[in-house]
Scaffold this active site. Structure first.
Site: not given
Length: 315
Positions: A87, A90, A144
């Site tokens: 993640s 992101k 997240s």
């Protein structure tokens, strides 16, 4: 001391200052530069010399610590090793969204196309819920949330493929030559990077105040525009919930292939730093590593002997 003596002393001092000013002005001579003490902070070179970073024991397979004030790496382990980044992806997702100029107040409906079909992760954002792009960014960065990241990519101008192309193009622009993106959430193991590349990404994303706010707010709420219901989220980085940490940017990540990952821009012992930790297998070991880095820097500051620069300047 009597008041009269104080007055006389002050008058003499003022007279000397005025006289010196008058002479300098009439002679048209540049005043001498004052001999000021050297900067009070400890240099990165001194931290490396006296802190002995080779003795720093971390549990993360990849680690990098950069002194942001000087742009000097204080510690590095496997910084060019390409790994899945989960993640941490992101951050690039948010950067591309913000730089595209798409309206952040635009409502976006969550559909079944946004579900995680790869790993089956859950989300608090229900299907048919409607959220602003701003709130989806918040959920993706702070909590997240994978469904939020998918919805952001789906509604990007040109769709998902255009989004992924933009993410890879931005990586190349930043000199992230060992970085590749194939989705917006990081669920796919094809999203890879290196610690060295990720430092470049952090430096770029840090320019956006919104990313700073969204990645460091401990708790927040987003509003379902369809129902009016508010949904509470909690930041996935437990360190932002502690007052002992001064964090300017943060992102966590985890998949079985990537291990536990953590990126932060933080200040330790008045020193601004970028910290990248990848492939930390213990659930809490990335936070333990962050604490070990904090303790190491604080001790390194104390090991550096007093500088002689200030006294040398008067010789």
């Amino acid at each position: 001391m009597k008041p009269t003596r104080i007055l006389v002393g002050l008058a003499t001092l003022v007279g000397l200052v005025l006289a010196t000013s008058h002479v300098t002005s009439d002679a048209n001579v540049t005043p001498p530069v004052e001999n000021k003490p050297a900067a009070s902070y400890t240099s990165a070179a001194e931290i490396i010399e006296y802190g002995q970073p080779n003795r720093l024991t971390l549990q993360s397979g990849v680690a990098m610590i950069v002194d942001d004030r000087e742009g000097v790496m204080l510690y590095g382990r496997n910084i060019e090793r390409q790994r899945p980044i989960a993640s941490l992806t992101k951050l690039m997702t948010a950067l591309v969204i913000l730089e595209s100029g798409v309206p952040l107040d635009e409502p976006i409906k969550i559909t079944r196309d946004d579900r995680d079909r790869l790993r089956g992760t859950k989300s608090r954002l229900g299907f048919n819920g409607v959220f602003t792009r701003h709130d989806l960014l918040y959920a993706a960065l702070g909590a997240s949330d994978n469904r939020a990241a998918a919805a952001l990519a789906r509604t990007y101008p040109g769709g998902e493929e255009a989004m992924f192309q933009a993410m890879n193009a931005k990586a190349q622009q930043l000199g992230m030559t060992q970085t590749r993106y194939v989705d917006s959430s990081g669920l796919h193991n094809g999203n890879v990077s290196t610690a060295n590349d990720l430092v470049r990404l952090v430096n770029e994303t840090h320019k956006h105040a919104l990313i700073h706010a969204m990645t460091t707010t401990p708790t927040f709420r987003v509003t379902d525009q369809a129902s009016g219901r508010q949904i509470a989220f909690r930041n996935t980085n437990r360190l932002v919930h502690r007052q002992s940490w001064d964090i300017a940017l943060s992102k966590t990540g985890y998949t079985s292939a990537a291990g536990n990952c953590l990126i932060m821009q933080t200040t330790i012992a008045e020193r601004p730093l970028t910290i990248v930790l990848l492939n930390s297998w213990g659930k809490l070991s990335r936070y333990g590593d962050a604490r070990r880095i904090q303790q190491w820097l604080e001790k390194a500051e104390r090991r550096v002997p007093p500088t002689i620069t200030a006294s040398a300047s008067h010789i």
